[in-house]
Scaffold this active site. Structure first.
Site, PDB file in Angstrom:
ATOM      1  N   HIS A  33     -56.771  10.272  -7.215  1.00 38.90           N
ATOM      2  CA  HIS A  33     -57.120   9.884  -5.857  1.00 38.90           C
ATOM      3  C   HIS A  33     -58.543  10.386  -5.599  1.00 38.90           C
ATOM      4  O   HIS A  33     -58.934  11.448  -6.090  1.00 38.90           O
ATOM      5  CB  HIS A  33     -56.210  10.535  -4.813  1.00 38.90           C
ATOM      6  CG  HIS A  33     -54.760  10.192  -4.925  1.00 38.90           C
ATOM      7  ND1 HIS A  33     -53.891  10.930  -5.685  1.00 38.90           N
ATOM      8  CD2 HIS A  33     -54.021   9.211  -4.338  1.00 38.90           C
ATOM      9  CE1 HIS A  33     -52.675  10.420  -5.571  1.00 38.90           C
ATOM     10  NE2 HIS A  33     -52.721   9.374  -4.759  1.00 38.90           N
ATOM     11  N   HIS A  39     -39.225   6.407  -6.839  1.00 41.50           N
ATOM     12  CA  HIS A  39     -39.241   5.532  -5.665  1.00 41.50           C
ATOM     13  C   HIS A  39     -38.118   4.493  -5.745  1.00 41.50           C
ATOM     14  O   HIS A  39     -37.509   4.149  -4.738  1.00 41.50           O
ATOM     15  CB  HIS A  39     -40.586   4.819  -5.538  1.00 41.50           C
ATOM     16  CG  HIS A  39     -41.725   5.742  -5.233  1.00 41.50           C
ATOM     17  ND1 HIS A  39     -43.022   5.293  -5.092  1.00 41.50           N
ATOM     18  CD2 HIS A  39     -41.757   7.080  -5.020  1.00 41.50           C
ATOM     19  CE1 HIS A  39     -43.808   6.329  -4.830  1.00 41.50           C
ATOM     20  NE2 HIS A  39     -43.065   7.418  -4.778  1.00 41.50           N
ATOM     21  N   ASP A  63     -45.169   4.538 -13.042  1.00 47.59           N
ATOM     22  CA  ASP A  63     -45.347   5.956 -12.767  1.00 47.59           C
ATOM     23  C   ASP A  63     -44.096   6.655 -13.290  1.00 47.59           C
ATOM     24  O   ASP A  63     -43.003   6.533 -12.713  1.00 47.59           O
ATOM     25  CB  ASP A  63     -45.534   6.195 -11.269  1.00 47.59           C
ATOM     26  CG  ASP A  63     -46.996   6.169 -10.860  1.00 47.59           C
ATOM     27  OD1 ASP A  63     -47.844   5.827 -11.700  1.00 47.59           O
ATOM     28  OD2 ASP A  63     -47.291   6.481  -9.689  1.00 47.59           O
ATOM     29  N   ASP A  97     -38.386  12.586  -2.681  1.00 48.58           N
ATOM     30  CA  ASP A  97     -39.218  12.268  -3.837  1.00 48.58           C
ATOM     31  C   ASP A  97     -39.593  13.563  -4.557  1.00 48.58           C
ATOM     32  O   ASP A  97     -40.581  14.207  -4.221  1.00 48.58           O
ATOM     33  CB  ASP A  97     -40.473  11.533  -3.338  1.00 48.58           C
ATOM     34  CG  ASP A  97     -41.245  10.853  -4.445  1.00 48.58           C
ATOM     35  OD1 ASP A  97     -40.749  10.815  -5.575  1.00 48.58           O
ATOM     36  OD2 ASP A  97     -42.340  10.346  -4.161  1.00 48.58           O
ATOM     37  N   ASP A 140     -40.396  13.981  -7.820  1.00 46.48           N
ATOM     38  CA  ASP A 140     -41.459  13.817  -8.825  1.00 46.48           C
ATOM     39  C   ASP A 140     -41.261  14.725 -10.032  1.00 46.48           C
ATOM     40  O   ASP A 140     -42.161  15.468 -10.440  1.00 46.48           O
ATOM     41  CB  ASP A 140     -42.830  14.082  -8.202  1.00 46.48           C
ATOM     42  CG  ASP A 140     -43.317  12.948  -7.327  1.00 46.48           C
ATOM     43  OD1 ASP A 140     -42.827  11.817  -7.506  1.00 46.48           O
ATOM     44  OD2 ASP A 140     -44.185  13.175  -6.466  1.00 46.48           O
TER      45      ASP A 140
END
Length: 475
Positions: free
Chosen positions: A141, A310, A335, A346, A348
């Site tokens: 990002h 997700h 991802d 989430d 991750d």
């Protein structure tokens, strides 16, 4: 006298504040790692060798057991099937903080600031990590790699300075799998970015995406991602959903136009997610996003970046969303992560489930691969994992899991038993009438005539348990 003492105490506090307000460029307890100019010297990961393939019998945690980059599987090298990427934000900006606790990770190269000097040091650490891991791609990002300035112009200048270093460090071999703009963390985006009720925010988001796309292009990025973490709503009572969706479509259309204007040939990707941080996110899942793209005439301009965690948050398996994207020609990137079935958010986590990885790779093989997309590890260490070597162990484990999934999927395909079971299940359509139905040439009158001629149809077993047995035998 009391007044003088109070004045002395206040003066000492001011001196202490000023001394501590000037950020050090190296931590005080790491003198041997800091040069006279305050820059980091030596390796960021001393004692960590370049990670090699040692095979399934290896007990070395800093070695690949299943990922052998140059090995050919189904006519393609493993590195070309998998196209691994490291996520800069989780790996180098993740702190272990959560809503209930403070940061737990204090990497030795961090000095506690978000200065340009610190951003450059993180970038050098990133490329050492990539080289030791043997990975050629990374994702970022904009605001993860460079700090905000006081104005948008200054912020862009900061980004340019760090990106120039990244370009130098990349060399000819490494490039971003994708870049993106962080349009969800700053307070200005509390109502969304492209779906904000504020025109000024919409314009600011457009400027930020414009710049992020430019630097992704400059770095040789292969894709550009849109994740709309705030593009949704908390309640419909104060939301004009139709207008927000229209605005989002216009925003994405403008991104397509700018991509073409600057000659960026990378794929534009949308990353679906059902909720969190909003109650409802507009690109809920692969099917919802497909319908959005179709409605607004954007189908040929975007593909999907499917994140496994997700998909499960939306009530599907990762395999389901991958297949939904694949059969519609929209599977562009994955991802690679997973969630905890006992936790409703989430998380991750790095993927470690061999069965899940095998189903993921079945979709990838059927898709002919992911290039120019790949597998980005949008995954983070657990809060309690705080050693530098844990960064390597987590990525090695994730890479080995997907490599093992690739091997298993190849076995299933080469064996052919599962494919034959599926073929037999639909074999009644491999007939003249079945062909007419699939070609759209069988009307209701024709089908009624056949139903009356044949009588009650025979319905065969689906053989689910046999399918599961065949699948499990490959693991």
């Amino acid at each position: 006298m009391a007044g003088r003492i109070l004045l002395l105490v206040l003066s000492m506090n001011v001196v202490f504040f000023i001394a501590n307000a000037v950020p050090e460029t190296c931590p005080a307890d790491l003198g041997e790692k800091c040069g006279e100019n305050g820059e980091w010297e030596g390796e960021f990961f001393p004692g960590i060798p370049k990670i090699k393939y040692e095979g399934p019998s290896s007990k070395n945690p800093l070695a690949y057991k299943w990922y052998n980059a140059e090995e050919v599987i189904l006519g393609k090298k493993m590195k070309d099937w998998l196209r691994f990427s490291v996520a800069f934000w989780h790996t180098f900006r993740g702190t272990g903080a959560d809503p209930f606790g403070a940061p737990t990770k204090y990497w030795p190269w961090e000095d506690g600031t978000n200065s340009i000097a610190m951003a450059k040091r993180r970038m050098r650490a990133n490329f050492e990590f990539l080289n030791k891991l043997g990975v050629d791609r990374w994702c970022f990002h904009d605001r993860d790699i460079a700090p905000y300035g006081k104005t948008l112009q200054e912020t862009n200048s900061n980004l340019d300075e760090v990106v120039a270093l990244a370009k130098e460090l990349q060399g000819d071999k490494i490039r971003p799998l994708w870049g993106t703009a962080q349009l969800f963390m700053h307070p200005r985006y509390m109502h969304g970015a492209a779906t904000s009720s504020e025109l000024g925010v919409y314009a600011y988001a457009a400027a930020q995406v414009k710049k992020a796309m430019e630097v992704t292009h400059y770095l040789g990025g292969e894709n550009y991602v849109f994740w709309g973490g705030r593009e949704g709503y908390q309640t419909l009572l104060n939301t004009d959903m139709e207008r927000e969706l229209d605005h989002l479509a216009r925003f994405l259309g403008a991104a397509v136009a700018y991509k073409k204007k600057i000659g960026f040939n990378g794929t534009l990707l949308i990353e679906p997610k059902p909720q969190e941080p909003t109650k409802h996110q507009y690109d809920w899942d692969a099917a919802t996003t497909l319908n959005f793209l179709r409605k607004y005439g954007l189908l040929g301009e975007f593909k999907l970046n499917i994140e496994c965690n997700h998909a499960t948050l939306s009530g599907h398996s990762c395999h389901h969303d991958l297949e939904t994207a694949r059969i519609n020609g929209l599977l562009g990137n994955i991802d690679a992560n997973t969630g905890d079935p006992q936790v409703g958010w989430d998380t991750d986590q790095f993927m470690t489930d061999i069965g899940e990885a095998t189903m993921v790779m079945l979709s990838v093989i059927k898709n002919g691969g992911l290039a120019p997309g790949g597998f980005n590890f949008d995954a983070k260490l657990r809060r309690e994992s705080t050693d530098v070597e844990d960064l390597f162990i987590a990525h090695i484990g994730g890479m080995d899991t997907l490599a093992r999934g690739l091997r298993n999927a190849a076995k299933l395909i080469e064996d052919g038993s599962l494919a034959e079971l599926v073929r037999k299940r639909y074999s009644s359509f491999d007939t003249e009438l079945g062909g007419q139905i699939e070609a759209g040439k069988a009307d209701f009158e024709m089908l009624e005539k056949k139903a009356m001629e044949w009588g009650e149809p025979k319905v065969a077993s689906a053989k689910q348990e046999l399918a599961e047995m065949i699948f499990q035998s490959s693991l």
